[in-house]
Write an enzyme that holds these catalytic residues in place. Sequence first.
Site, short mmCIF file in Angstrom:
data_model
loop_
_atom_site.label_atom_id
_atom_site.label_comp_id
_atom_site.label_asym_id
_atom_site.label_seq_id
_atom_site.Cartn_x
_atom_site.Cartn_y
_atom_site.Cartn_z
N LYS A 72 0.84 -1.20 0.00
CA LYS A 72 0.00 0.00 0.00
C LYS A 72 0.88 1.26 0.00
CE LYS A 72 -3.46 2.34 2.77
NZ LYS A 72 -4.05 2.49 4.10
N HIS A 187 8.12 9.88 20.33
CA HIS A 187 8.78 10.30 21.57
C HIS A 187 7.86 11.09 22.48
CE1 HIS A 187 12.71 11.17 23.69
NE2 HIS A 187 12.81 9.91 23.32
N HIS A 222 15.40 21.29 18.80
CA HIS A 222 14.64 20.03 18.63
C HIS A 222 15.28 19.28 17.45
CE1 HIS A 222 11.38 17.26 18.94
NE2 HIS A 222 10.38 17.99 18.48
N HIS A 261 19.03 16.75 27.20
CA HIS A 261 17.65 16.36 26.90
C HIS A 261 16.69 16.89 27.95
CE1 HIS A 261 14.20 13.91 25.70
NE2 HIS A 261 14.81 13.89 24.54
N ASP A 312 20.34 12.91 18.31
CA ASP A 312 20.80 13.63 17.12
C ASP A 312 22.31 13.59 16.88
OD1 ASP A 312 18.39 14.45 16.09
OD2 ASP A 312 18.27 16.22 17.37
N ARG A 337 9.01 10.69 11.98
CA ARG A 337 8.18 11.16 13.09
C ARG A 337 6.73 11.40 12.70
NH1 ARG A 337 9.59 13.24 18.10
NH2 ARG A 337 11.16 11.59 18.00
N ARG A 356 -5.91 24.34 26.30
CA ARG A 356 -5.90 25.78 26.51
C ARG A 356 -5.47 26.04 27.95
NH1 ARG A 356 -5.65 30.58 28.58
NH2 ARG A 356 -6.76 32.25 27.44
C1 LIG Z 1 15.51 14.80 18.98
C2 LIG Z 1 15.59 15.94 19.92
O1 LIG Z 1 14.86 16.87 19.81
S1 LIG Z 1 16.72 15.80 21.16
C3 LIG Z 1 17.13 17.48 21.57
C4 LIG Z 1 17.92 18.13 20.47
N1 LIG Z 1 18.38 19.43 20.88
C5 LIG Z 1 19.67 19.71 21.10
O2 LIG Z 1 20.55 18.86 20.99
C6 LIG Z 1 19.99 21.12 21.45
C7 LIG Z 1 20.98 21.21 22.60
N2 LIG Z 1 20.35 20.86 23.85
C8 LIG Z 1 19.56 21.74 24.51
O3 LIG Z 1 19.39 22.89 24.12
C9 LIG Z 1 18.84 21.27 25.77
O4 LIG Z 1 19.59 20.25 26.38
C10 LIG Z 1 17.41 20.77 25.46
C11 LIG Z 1 16.63 21.83 24.66
C12 LIG Z 1 17.45 19.49 24.66
C13 LIG Z 1 16.71 20.50 26.77
O5 LIG Z 1 16.58 21.70 27.42
P1 LIG Z 1 16.25 21.78 29.00
O6 LIG Z 1 15.21 20.79 29.34
O7 LIG Z 1 16.02 23.21 29.33
O8 LIG Z 1 17.63 21.28 29.59
P2 LIG Z 1 18.09 21.09 31.11
O9 LIG Z 1 17.04 21.54 32.05
O10 LIG Z 1 18.63 19.71 31.22
O11 LIG Z 1 19.33 22.05 31.13
C14 LIG Z 1 19.26 23.34 31.43
C15 LIG Z 1 20.65 23.94 31.45
O12 LIG Z 1 21.68 22.94 31.18
C16 LIG Z 1 22.65 23.41 30.25
N3 LIG Z 1 22.59 22.70 28.97
C17 LIG Z 1 21.62 21.83 28.58
N4 LIG Z 1 21.92 21.35 27.36
C18 LIG Z 1 23.07 21.94 26.99
C19 LIG Z 1 23.88 21.84 25.83
N5 LIG Z 1 23.54 21.05 24.81
N6 LIG Z 1 25.00 22.58 25.75
C20 LIG Z 1 25.36 23.39 26.77
N7 LIG Z 1 24.63 23.51 27.91
C21 LIG Z 1 23.51 22.79 28.01
C22 LIG Z 1 22.33 24.83 30.04
O13 LIG Z 1 23.10 25.53 30.95
C23 LIG Z 1 20.84 24.97 30.38
O14 LIG Z 1 20.64 26.25 30.85
P3 LIG Z 1 20.05 27.43 29.93
O15 LIG Z 1 18.57 27.28 30.05
O16 LIG Z 1 20.58 28.65 30.55
O17 LIG Z 1 20.51 27.21 28.53
O1 LIG Z 2 11.48 14.37 23.64
C1 LIG Z 2 12.00 15.45 23.32
O2 LIG Z 2 11.88 16.49 23.99
C2 LIG Z 2 12.83 15.56 22.10
C3 LIG Z 2 13.20 14.26 21.49
O3 LIG Z 2 14.13 13.61 21.91
C4 LIG Z 2 12.40 13.75 20.40
O4 LIG Z 2 11.37 14.36 20.04
O5 LIG Z 2 12.76 12.71 19.82
#
Ligand SMILES: CC(=O)SCCNC(=O)CCNC(=O)[C@H](O)C(C)(C)COP(=O)(O)OP(=O)(O)OC[C@H]1O[C@@H](n2cnc3c(N)ncnc32)[C@H](O)[C@@H]1OP(=O)(O)O
Ligand SMILES: O=C([O-])CC(=O)C(=O)O
EC number: 2.3.3.5
Length: 375
Positions: A72, A187, A222, A261, A312, A337, A356
């Site tokens: 399909k 996810h 993301h 994460h 990633d 996804r 909301r």
């Molecule tokens: C498939 C996916 O979507 S997986 C995610 C892909 N995204 C990335 O790889 C981007 C890089 N990573 C990030 O930005 C973050 O780790 C996220 C967006 C994934 C999660 O964000 P949060 O839940 O806010 O992370 P968490 O509470 O664990 O960490 C907060 C602090 O840790 C630190 N931190 C977290 N990730 C990172 C990083 N990759 N590099 C440097 N510092 C980091 C920062 O100091 C952050 O503080 P800030 O808000 O001042 O930037």
């Molecule tokens: O769960 C999340 O926040 C991001 C992630 O790893 C995904 O969407 O695969």
Amino acid sequence: MSEGKKLSGAGLRGQSAGETALSTVGVSGSGLTYRGYDVKDLGENATFEEVAYLILYGELPTQAQLDAYKAKLKDLRGLPQALKEVLERIPADTHPMDVMRTGCSMLGNLEAEHSFADQSEITDRLLAAFPSIICYWYRFSHDGVRIDTETDDDQIGAHFLHLLHGKAPSELHAKVMDVSLILYAEHEFNASTFTARVCASTLSDMHSCVTGAIGSLRGPLHGGANEAAMELIQDMKDEADARDILMGKLERKDKIMGFGHAIYRDSDPRNAIIKEWSEKLAAANGDDRLYRVSVACEALMWEQKKLFCNADFFHASAYHYMDIPTKLFTPIFVCSRVTGWAAHVMEQRSNNRIIRPSADYVGVAPRKVVPIANR
Ligand SMILES: CC(=O)SCCNC(=O)CCNC(=O)[C@H](O)C(C)(C)COP(=O)(O)OP(=O)(O)OC[C@H]1O[C@@H](n2cnc3c(N)ncnc32)[C@H](O)[C@@H]1OP(=O)(O)O
Ligand SMILES: O=C([O-])CC(=O)C(=O)O
């Protein structure tokens, strides 16, 4: 972490925003399950089409169900002429995620979801058509060719590589693409899926929900992180250079894409799986520089910040070893996804209340409008 920033509760972190029967993320600290199956088990013992069927239809298919499902999906790979014409008008320097967004939206104009009874048909169509959409645009805008998107490849991952490179992929590349699609399929309430669910909660159509989700996935925090990770590692000469570059970035408090994460605390279970495939690709490729610098980054980030690779980071080297242009990395995520998004849309619809939430007001106190001449 930037000083004074309110983290607790920000970004809705730690708050339940609804129920799902589709997946668990980090429930026991680091695990990922799709409808009760561990993603590692699925990566080793199932194909992406089986996983898509599981996510969308609730159970792993029997052989007969799988054969019918794949047949399909194969039949749905062709694109309508009007969509091809739109894709041909999108410039070569457009970001491919914008192409995905437009492609999805245009398909919604041509093949609208008139009733929720059509939701599974619409989803299967999107799943089959996304690789065709991105590759048709890419090959037309970059190579000037109008490709035939109806290949006979058995699987979606191989079909994507075939369209992109104009020839069927090796067995290894087809396998890695298949595993990659499994890892990215679903996810829980991540940002793009939540976008889809919010849209679904207004009783909007499937194409709108998926188009919105594509927009959310595009960002570097993301899905866009796999492209940003590639940009980070591509010029690292060796392990020492990788350490120097990363130390400099950490000193400048830059965010390192592909690390950390929102839910996992110590590791992302998808990382070990794609890392292993990246190592195999490096060996087959005869040039393991990207793999080695990635391993060095992983070690340094853990040592310095206790931050680990998310799904990633090793996808960057793995995709690069398969000659996939960096800007197509995040569109591959969409091709996978869409299963999770669509399943969440269906789940939301099955037990809906408009999403909301409320906000804490932090603006100025009530006041009167001053006539414009007196301001
Ligand atoms: C498939 C996916 O979507 S997986 C995610 C892909 N995204 C990335 O790889 C981007 C890089 N990573 C990030 O930005 C973050 O780790 C996220 C967006 C994934 C999660 O964000 P949060 O839940 O806010 O992370 P968490 O509470 O664990 O960490 C907060 C602090 O840790 C630190 N931190 C977290 N990730 C990172 C990083 N990759 N590099 C440097 N510092 C980091 C920062 O100091 C952050 O503080 P800030 O808000 O001042 O930037
Ligand atoms: O769960 C999340 O926040 C991001 C992630 O790893 C995904 O969407 O695969």
